[in-house]
Write an enzyme that holds these catalytic residues in place. Structure first.
Site, mmCIF file in Angstrom:
data_model
loop_
_atom_site.group_PDB
_atom_site.id
_atom_site.type_symbol
_atom_site.label_atom_id
_atom_site.label_comp_id
_atom_site.label_asym_id
_atom_site.label_seq_id
_atom_site.Cartn_x
_atom_site.Cartn_y
_atom_site.Cartn_z
ATOM 1 N N LYS A 1 0.851 -1.199 0.000
ATOM 2 C CA LYS A 1 0.000 0.000 0.000
ATOM 3 C C LYS A 1 0.886 1.248 0.000
ATOM 4 C CE LYS A 1 -4.252 -1.703 1.924
ATOM 5 N NZ LYS A 1 -3.954 -2.993 1.284
ATOM 6 N N ARG B 1 -4.146 -5.575 -11.827
ATOM 7 C CA ARG B 1 -5.181 -6.244 -11.022
ATOM 8 C C ARG B 1 -6.445 -5.395 -11.078
ATOM 9 N NH1 ARG B 1 -3.946 -5.917 -4.954
ATOM 10 N NH2 ARG B 1 -2.473 -7.596 -5.365
ATOM 11 N N ARG C 1 -13.093 -3.180 6.239
ATOM 12 C CA ARG C 1 -13.428 -3.227 4.805
ATOM 13 C C ARG C 1 -14.069 -4.574 4.447
ATOM 14 N NH1 ARG C 1 -8.697 -0.175 4.549
ATOM 15 N NH2 ARG C 1 -7.343 -1.886 3.909
ATOM 16 N N ARG C 2 -13.580 -5.660 5.064
ATOM 17 C CA ARG C 2 -14.168 -6.980 4.771
ATOM 18 C C ARG C 2 -15.585 -7.077 5.336
ATOM 19 N NH1 ARG C 2 -9.978 -6.362 2.685
ATOM 20 N NH2 ARG C 2 -11.472 -5.607 1.187
ATOM 21 N N ASP D 1 -0.945 -1.815 -4.387
ATOM 22 C CA ASP D 1 -2.385 -1.738 -4.108
ATOM 23 C C ASP D 1 -2.913 -0.342 -4.437
ATOM 24 O OD1 ASP D 1 -2.525 -4.319 -3.105
ATOM 25 O OD2 ASP D 1 -2.501 -3.724 -1.002
ATOM 26 N N MET D 2 -4.226 -0.249 -4.663
ATOM 27 C CA MET D 2 -4.848 1.069 -4.853
ATOM 28 C C MET D 2 -5.700 1.382 -3.630
ATOM 29 S SD MET D 2 -4.744 3.554 -6.882
ATOM 30 C CE MET D 2 -4.311 3.102 -8.572
ATOM 31 N N LYS E 1 -13.183 -4.312 -7.569
ATOM 32 C CA LYS E 1 -14.322 -3.374 -7.563
ATOM 33 C C LYS E 1 -13.970 -2.090 -6.820
ATOM 34 C CE LYS E 1 -17.940 -6.886 -7.927
ATOM 35 N NZ LYS E 1 -19.191 -7.432 -7.379
ATOM 36 N N GLY E 2 -13.163 -2.212 -5.752
ATOM 37 C CA GLY E 2 -12.819 -1.034 -4.955
ATOM 38 C C GLY E 2 -13.430 -1.150 -3.570
ATOM 39 N N ALA E 3 -12.596 -0.938 -2.554
ATOM 40 C CA ALA E 3 -13.019 -1.186 -1.176
ATOM 41 C C ALA E 3 -13.119 0.090 -0.342
ATOM 42 C CB ALA E 3 -12.032 -2.160 -0.516
ATOM 43 N N GLN F 1 -9.631 0.145 -9.791
ATOM 44 C CA GLN F 1 -10.899 -0.112 -9.086
ATOM 45 C C GLN F 1 -12.062 0.221 -10.018
ATOM 46 O OE1 GLN F 1 -9.739 2.903 -6.380
ATOM 47 N NE2 GLN F 1 -9.293 1.514 -4.691
HETATM 48 C C1 LIG Z 1 -6.787 -10.156 -4.536
HETATM 49 C C2 LIG Z 1 -7.544 -8.928 -4.195
HETATM 50 C C3 LIG Z 1 -6.868 -7.725 -4.086
HETATM 51 C C4 LIG Z 1 -7.562 -6.551 -3.804
HETATM 52 N N1 LIG Z 1 -6.904 -5.360 -3.804
HETATM 53 C C5 LIG Z 1 -7.608 -4.218 -3.644
HETATM 54 C C6 LIG Z 1 -6.991 -2.948 -3.789
HETATM 55 O O1 LIG Z 1 -5.786 -2.814 -4.035
HETATM 56 N N2 LIG Z 1 -7.763 -1.845 -3.634
HETATM 57 C C7 LIG Z 1 -9.107 -1.910 -3.347
HETATM 58 O O2 LIG Z 1 -9.771 -0.876 -3.244
HETATM 59 N N3 LIG Z 1 -9.708 -3.110 -3.197
HETATM 60 C C8 LIG Z 1 -8.997 -4.248 -3.338
HETATM 61 N N4 LIG Z 1 -9.642 -5.459 -3.217
HETATM 62 C C9 LIG Z 1 -11.019 -5.516 -2.650
HETATM 63 C C10 LIG Z 1 -12.076 -5.375 -3.717
HETATM 64 O O3 LIG Z 1 -12.070 -4.062 -4.206
HETATM 65 C C11 LIG Z 1 -13.485 -5.684 -3.165
HETATM 66 O O4 LIG Z 1 -13.777 -4.817 -2.101
HETATM 67 C C12 LIG Z 1 -13.664 -7.110 -2.674
HETATM 68 O O5 LIG Z 1 -12.948 -8.014 -3.456
HETATM 69 C C13 LIG Z 1 -15.126 -7.522 -2.723
HETATM 70 O O6 LIG Z 1 -15.613 -7.420 -4.027
HETATM 71 P P1 LIG Z 1 -15.992 -8.678 -4.961
HETATM 72 O O7 LIG Z 1 -15.444 -8.391 -6.314
HETATM 73 O O8 LIG Z 1 -15.510 -9.923 -4.347
HETATM 74 O O9 LIG Z 1 -17.542 -8.597 -5.102
HETATM 75 P P2 LIG Z 1 -18.739 -8.555 -4.045
HETATM 76 O O10 LIG Z 1 -19.933 -8.193 -4.851
HETATM 77 O O11 LIG Z 1 -18.399 -7.717 -2.864
HETATM 78 O O12 LIG Z 1 -18.828 -10.053 -3.564
HETATM 79 C C14 LIG Z 1 -19.199 -11.128 -4.412
HETATM 80 C C15 LIG Z 1 -19.390 -12.375 -3.550
HETATM 81 O O13 LIG Z 1 -18.134 -12.726 -2.951
HETATM 82 C C16 LIG Z 1 -18.310 -13.158 -1.615
HETATM 83 N N5 LIG Z 1 -17.671 -12.190 -0.698
HETATM 84 C C17 LIG Z 1 -17.199 -10.971 -1.029
HETATM 85 N N6 LIG Z 1 -16.658 -10.362 0.047
HETATM 86 C C18 LIG Z 1 -16.804 -11.196 1.080
HETATM 87 C C19 LIG Z 1 -16.432 -11.143 2.442
HETATM 88 N N7 LIG Z 1 -15.802 -10.086 2.962
HETATM 89 N N8 LIG Z 1 -16.714 -12.203 3.244
HETATM 90 C C20 LIG Z 1 -17.337 -13.297 2.725
HETATM 91 N N9 LIG Z 1 -17.705 -13.398 1.427
HETATM 92 C C21 LIG Z 1 -17.461 -12.382 0.619
HETATM 93 C C22 LIG Z 1 -19.801 -13.223 -1.403
HETATM 94 O O14 LIG Z 1 -20.245 -14.506 -1.769
HETATM 95 C C23 LIG Z 1 -20.319 -12.180 -2.367
HETATM 96 O O15 LIG Z 1 -21.657 -12.401 -2.735
HETATM 97 C C24 LIG Z 1 -8.968 -6.626 -3.547
HETATM 98 C C25 LIG Z 1 -9.641 -7.840 -3.672
HETATM 99 C C26 LIG Z 1 -8.960 -8.968 -4.001
HETATM 100 C C27 LIG Z 1 -9.728 -10.246 -4.173
#
Ligand SMILES: Cc1cc2nc3c(=O)[nH]c(=O)nc-3n(C[C@H](O)[C@H](O)[C@H](O)COP(=O)(O)OP(=O)(O)OC[C@H]3O[C@@H](n4cnc5c(N)ncnc54)[C@H](O)[C@@H]3O)c2cc1C
Length: 311
Positions: free
Chosen positions: A100, A187, A291-292, A137-138, A190-192, A166
């Site tokens: 980060k 990578r 965030r999770r 990371d973003m 969606k964005g967290a 993102q």
């Molecule tokens: C490898 C990796 C690197 C990442 N790096 C960054 C980054 O640098 N910057 C950034 O802003 N974001 C980052 N993220 C986070 C990302 O932006 C999302 O917030 C996160 O991945 C949830 O989005 P989703 O695409 O899984 O879709 P969602 O629509 O959130 O989830 C789809 C499905 O996945 C499952 N799921 C998702 N999240 C959870 C959870 N917390 N607990 C249990 N089940 C869950 C559920 O079944 C859900 O229905 C990263 C994610 C991954 C996987």
């Protein structure tokens, strides 16, 4: 709405104090975080590697306001990369690291961008010596321009340096098109983080449609797309686009977070896909945990119930 409130709470000192001192938090954290120490991260990486998965390790920590702290975070990564190489876990990029920018200085009041660039460069050098790569990371939308500038500059020396886009940001399809150049590791997630509607899509459907647009730009381009999502529909779209664009299993990878959909991670790896698991470690897990929880209301309800009944 709930997501926005929770993400705002990730900056609250009082919430941090309440959550990190609750004994129940430890149990929830253990689901998503490898442990406090680098040795814990190396052990988890070894186990995942044995299961045929690729790994990206992240040392938890962000928003550093102190140059000494940024330096310590950088040293943590260079030492970690040495340990991974000794353990035989870095060959062919099997285990890489994610960094980060604000953990290594981007948010410093003086020369933040320069400090972050220098520190990431040190980590890239250590990664190259270990035979592996780095992905930047973003974070919050206000850091996107500086982060992409750092990546562009460092890529002249380290073309293997990865970056993150993102899909929630309106600018991202254009960024993906610009980044889809030969060898470019991108990578897509969606964005967290919270972002205002002037710069970000605010509904889930818009963010998902943007993800599909960004993915098309990356898959049709000449770079190396890294599909970071747990979303079954987007994973299917990714596989379909790979077939359409003639990409084989070695030409892109899936990425998911440690502790989320582990059975799906193993299914994709067993099918022959490159599947990388993002594994955080360290004691500064508060922001990551919030965030999770924000991503999944069911996790939040479970966590809130435990806080109330046990504290
Ligand atoms: C490898 C990796 C690197 C990442 N790096 C960054 C980054 O640098 N910057 C950034 O802003 N974001 C980052 N993220 C986070 C990302 O932006 C999302 O917030 C996160 O991945 C949830 O989005 P989703 O695409 O899984 O879709 P969602 O629509 O959130 O989830 C789809 C499905 O996945 C499952 N799921 C998702 N999240 C959870 C959870 N917390 N607990 C249990 N089940 C869950 C559920 O079944 C859900 O229905 C990263 C994610 C991954 C996987």
């Amino acid at each position: 709405m709930l997501r926005r409130v929770l993400l705002a709470a990730s900056h609250s000192g009082r919430m941090r104090q309440l959550v990190t001192s609750a004994p129940v938090a430890r149990g929830v954290v253990a689901r998503y975080v490898a442990g406090d120490e680098a040795a814990d991260a190396v052990a988890v990486a070894g186990r995942l590697h044995g299961d045929g998965l690729l790994i990206s390790l992240d040392h938890l920590g962000e928003d550093t306001r102190d140059a000494r702290q940024a330096d310590l975070a950088t040293q943590e990564y260079t030492t970690l990369l040495g340990s991974l190489a000794v353990a035989g876990l870095t060959g062919g990029g099997a285990t890489e690291v994610s960094v980060k920018p604000t953990a290594v200085g981007l948010g410093l009041a003086d020369h933040g961008e320069k400090t972050a660039a220098e520190n990431i460069s040190r980590i890239c050098t250590a990664a190259r010596e270990a035979g592996t790569t780095v992905t930047v990371d973003m974070e919050e939308h206000i850091h996107v321009d500086a982060t992409l500038r750092i990546v562009r500059t460092l890529r002249s020396e380290f073309p293997e340096l990865g970056c993150v886009i993102q899909s929630q940001l309106r600018r991202s399809a254009a960024d993906c098109a610009a980044l889809a150049t030969p060898g470019s590791r991108v990578r897509l997630c969606k964005g967290a983080y919270n972002a205002p509607q002037e710069v970000a899509f605010t509904t889930r459907a818009e963010v998902d449609r943007s993800y599909a647009r960004c993915l098309r730009a990356l898959m049709r381009g000449d770079g190396y797309p890294m599909l970071a999502t747990h979303d079954p529909r987007l994973i299917e779209i990714g596989a379909a686009l790979a077939r359409l664009t003639g990409r084989g299993p070695a030409d892109f990878e899936y990425q998911m977070l440690y502790g989320i959909r582990p059975a799906e991670q193993r299914r994709l790896a067993a099918e022959g896909a490159r599947m990388r698991v993002y594994v955080p470690y360290g004691s500064d897990w508060y922001g990551y945990l919030v965030r999770r929880l924000a991503e999944r209301p069911a996790n939040l309800a479970f966590f809130a119930r435990s806080l109330v009944t046990r504290s």
